[in-house]
Design an enzyme around this catalytic site. Structure first.
Site, short mmCIF file in Angstrom:
data_model
loop_
_atom_site.label_atom_id
_atom_site.label_comp_id
_atom_site.label_asym_id
_atom_site.label_seq_id
_atom_site.Cartn_x
_atom_site.Cartn_y
_atom_site.Cartn_z
N HIS A 171 11.61 67.44 50.31
CA HIS A 171 12.58 66.35 50.19
C HIS A 171 11.96 64.98 50.44
O HIS A 171 12.57 63.97 50.11
CB HIS A 171 13.80 66.60 51.10
CG HIS A 171 13.55 66.38 52.56
ND1 HIS A 171 13.33 67.41 53.45
CD2 HIS A 171 13.52 65.25 53.29
CE1 HIS A 171 13.18 66.92 54.66
NE2 HIS A 171 13.28 65.61 54.60
N ASP B 250 11.57 73.94 51.12
CA ASP B 250 11.45 72.52 51.47
C ASP B 250 10.03 72.18 51.91
O ASP B 250 9.83 71.46 52.89
CB ASP B 250 12.45 72.12 52.55
CG ASP B 250 12.71 70.61 52.55
OD1 ASP B 250 12.13 69.90 51.70
OD2 ASP B 250 13.45 70.12 53.42
N SER C 121 10.09 63.51 58.83
CA SER C 121 10.10 64.71 57.99
C SER C 121 8.72 65.01 57.43
O SER C 121 8.05 64.13 56.91
CB SER C 121 11.06 64.52 56.81
OG SER C 121 12.38 64.49 57.23
#
Length: 340
Positions: free
Chosen positions: A86, A116, A193
């Site tokens: 993402h 992911d 992230s």
């Protein structure tokens, strides 16, 4: 909101407990520099990843614009970087920044939405890199260090410390079920992230992916390194992941649901929809079946089914036991590649 952390090998030894023993608070308080040394080793390998998308200006000329910022960790001195899907999804290009001030144009080698995870490469050699560890050795209560580009603050990656709160968690994130997750209370923020979670041995044992959205929760999740490593390796080799599928939509069954609906099994994965030309349908499966076992692995819910299927590859034949009105039946299913 997502999180990140990272680690890198150097020649400086880090005193740690005997392998296989839990890391406890006493070890940290007796050596207050343990986390400092981990950060010094890891931080050089934590990168910022800026996703760029091209738009047209008023003169119809292409202009790259920032669409998002995240983190990543270099795991190979020749420029391979692990991050989250993402972080780079939808990007036309990416820019990678190192803590030492260097900046590189990155190339997206491969992405995998289901896990992911993504692999990015920069054309450079001799880069600081992180050692990938064995997440199966983690214990609840063990100290971990998170390092990432929190809030895209200037001055390099942020270091936070916490413990392993739980193992083998799963969450629903972005329409996917992520499993084999490490739960931690190490503080994480937007911009983190894609970075790694690191143990006190200076090894990356997870790739941070999300935080709990409940106000004040203070809980984050990382993809376990043992779960991430096969995906990362395949992305680096092939640029994509080829997974088997059954051709079904599934719903977890609990005892209360089974009782309310009069289902033939108290736990399992209910086939809510089935593709008529899919592998399970061709083997005799049908909507309304409850998958209760894959080979010799009991299926308690959709997550345990996904974990069981992750052990197989395209071309394998699996024995799937279903419960339906009238009894149970074992179907021999030839696995095919999941359609794009």
């Amino acid at each position: 909101v997502s999180l990140a952390v990272s680690q890198v090998s150097t020649s400086t030894p880090i005193p740690v407990p005997t392998p296989g023993t839990p890391v406890v608070g006493l070890a940290v308080t007796q050596d207050t520099n343990a986390i400092v040394r981990v950060a010094e080793r890891v931080r050089p390998a934590v990168v910022s990843i800026t996703s760029l998308q091209v738009s047209l200006d008023q003169f119809a000329q292409p202009v790259p614009e920032e669409s998002g910022v995240g983190s990543g960790v270099i795991y190979d001195p020749n420029g391979l970087i692990i991050t989250n899907n993402h972080v780079v999804e939808g990007a036309d290009s990416v820019r990678v920044g190192l803590p030492d001030g260097r900046s590189f144009q990155g190339r997206i080698v491969g992405t995998d939405r289901q896990s992911d995870l993504a692999v990015v490469k920069v054309e450079a050699t001799g880069l600081p890199y992180a050692e990938l560890g064995d997440s199966s050795k983690l214990r609840v209560g063990e100290w971990v260090v998170a390092i990432g580009n929190a809030l895209a603050l200037d001055g390099g990656p942020t270091v936070t410390v916490g413990v392993v709160g739980a193992l083998d968690r799963y969450i629903n994130e972005g329409g996917n079920t992520l499993f084999d997750l490490i739960q931690t209370d190490a503080a994480i923020n937007p911009g983190n992230s894609g970075g790694p979670l690191v143990n006190l041995a200076g090894q990356v044992i997870g790739i941070n992916v999300a935080i709990a959205r409940a106000p004040g929760a203070g809980i984050g999740f990382a993809i376990s390194m043992n779960g991430a490593r096969p995906v990362v390796d395949e992305l680096a080799r092939n640029g994509k992941i080829t997974r088997p599928w059954l051709g079904v939509s599934l719903v977890s069954v609990s005892a209360s649901i089974a009782e309310a609906r009069g289902l033939p099994a108290k736990e399992g994965a209910l086939v809510a929809q089935i593709v008529r030309t899919g592998p399970l349908a061709r083997a005799g499966g049908r909507a309304g079946d409850i998958i209760v076992q894959v080979d010799d692995i009991p299926v308690k819910n959709v997550v345990t089914l996904l974990k069981a299927m992750a052990k197989h590859k395209v071309g394998d034949t699996v024995q799937i036991t279903v419960a339906r009105q009238g009894g149970r039946q074992t179907l021999s299913v030839l696995l095919e590649a999941m359609p794009n």
